[in-house]
Scaffold this active site. Structure first.
Site: not given
Length: 433
Positions: A207, A240, A403
């Protein structure tokens, strides 16, 4: 009514990870979700970090209504205009040579397809990923996922290797100043990979910003160096961008900052703006080689017209409303607000991320950087009580990392409201320590 609802939850739902939020969600609109008892909750997670246009965006709603009444699903070997249009338009947003697209449903599925393609094209099977990665819950994707879910399920796919994530806040390799020495870390990582490999390194799946890993952003230059490590070994680089793709970081794609182009790119979450849509994008040469070798990824919902039509509407809105620039602007406001919160609360240890994908790490002590799952849980619960839904990394030892991913359509006032609630929640939770 609510009592019977939760009774049915306990009796009939399989628990699939963490506890359920104890609210019955009735509907959602824009940046808010609304509970059955009338509470309005600001959604700082965009659903599952997916609804980049907010909830119930009127153009998405209209597209679903129109397309569902016209053409929603087909035999997988049949094609429709929404599918081909979306493939072409995605290619137009990307640098050459990423011109070929495969349209699927979830992030796990797109990573599964990308891994199968890489293994087939290279004739190899070994896969390298970050030690804090999350790529999905299907077999290949789960085997490349190291942040959770590895124990108790039997053997992973053979040939899986993890390398350390370059975490500047908690560096494992340091230079003379004590800062992260990511080049030495990367060199050491691949020395270990080379020592363990049986000579069948197929791909590196990573990622651009690790999300479940704690919003860890590798420093500038890292991905160029990683790409070179892959080239030296004949590996394909798969990025990703489930959470970073399509304007969230302020660029259309996060990899643009690093001046590289992956061999294979996977998209999901943001592409469907909350609906199940994913894509694998690669070059003509790789697609041709895969085809020549008999690439097979024939699924029930490959190339479905309904989600493809939604994807086209997502691209319409992103382009027309210049949401890449908006992510930069709102992201700057979000970052400034988080830094002001850090100035008021000693428990805020670090702020990181890019655009409208931000991370905030709570610590018991800024000097030792000791994390606190308990503190994170308290702040999360207090935020919810005050009307803000926050997502925390629900992994042991990382429960102090938030997050933060509001919709790209959020207003300045909504960003300010979320920051105000978070500020109060941290203050309230600290009093209980």
């Amino acid at each position: 009514m609510a009592e019977s609802f939760w009774s049915d939850v306990d009796r009939h739902l399989v628990r699939y990870g963490g506890a359920f939020t104890h609210e019955i969600i009735d509907h959602a609109e824009g940046s808010f979700v609304f509970t059955e008892d009338g509470r309005r909750i600001l959604d700082f997670t965009s659903g599952q970090m997916s609804a980049i246009l907010g909830h119930a965006h009127p153009e998405i709603v209209e597209t679903v209504r129109r397309q569902a009444g016209k053409l929603d699903h087909l035999f997988s070997g049949m094609l429709s205009r929404p599918v081909v249009d979306l493939a072409r338009r995605l290619a137009e947003t990307l640098p050459a040579p990423l011109e070929k697209a495969l349209l699927l449903t979830t992030g796990a599925e797109s990573n599964e397809a990308a891994l199968r393609m890489a293994k087939l094209v290279t004739g190899k099977h070994e896969i390298v990923s970050f030690a804090r990665s999350w790529h999905g819950m299907t077999q290949g994707a789960a085997s490349a996922t190291y942040s959770a879910g590895r124990r108790g399920y039997g053997p992973a796919a053979p040939g899986q290797f993890a390398i350390p994530a370059p975490n500047a806040y908690r560096p494992d390799f340091t230079d003379a100043s004590g800062s992260l020495d990511w080049r030495r870390q990367l060199d050491f990582a691949f020395e270990m990979i080379d020592a363990q490999s049986v000579g069948s390194l197929a791909a590196c799946l990573v990622e651009p910003i690790l999300s479940s890993g704690g919003i860890i952003e590798p420093p500038p230059g890292y991905f160029a160096a990683l790409a070179e490590k892959c080239r030296e070994r004949g590996m394909l680089l798969i990025l990703d961008e489930a959470q970073t793709g399509l304007c969230r970081t302020g660029n259309w794609y996060a990899f643009e900052r690093d001046g590289i182009v992956p061999d294979i790119l996977t998209l999901s979450k943001t592409l469907g703006a909350g609906l199940p849509l994913a894509a694998v994008l690669t070059s003509v040469a790789i697609e041709q080689e895969a085809h020549d070798r008999g690439f097979l990824f024939f699924t029930t919902h490959v190339s479905d017209p309904l989600p493809a039509a939604v994807g086209n509407t997502v691209l319409d809105v992103l382009t027309r409303d210049r949401l890449d620039a908006r992510a930069l602007s709102l992201g700057a406001s979000l970052r400034q607000g988080l830094e002001e919160i850090a100035g008021r609360h000693e428990v805020v240890g670090d702020i990181r991320g890019r655009g409208l994908l931000a991370g905030l790490e709570l610590v018991v002590d800024r000097e030792t950087k000791q994390s606190s799952d308990e503190l994170g849980a308290r702040v999360t619960q207090r935020c919810l009580e005050l009307g803000l839904h926050m997502n925390i990394v629900q992994l042991p030892g990382m429960g102090g990392v938030f997050r933060i991913a509001p919709p790209l359509t959020a207003s300045e006032e909504e960003i300010a409201l979320g920051l105000s609630i978070l500020d109060q929640a941290i203050g309230d939770a600290v009093k209980l320590l």
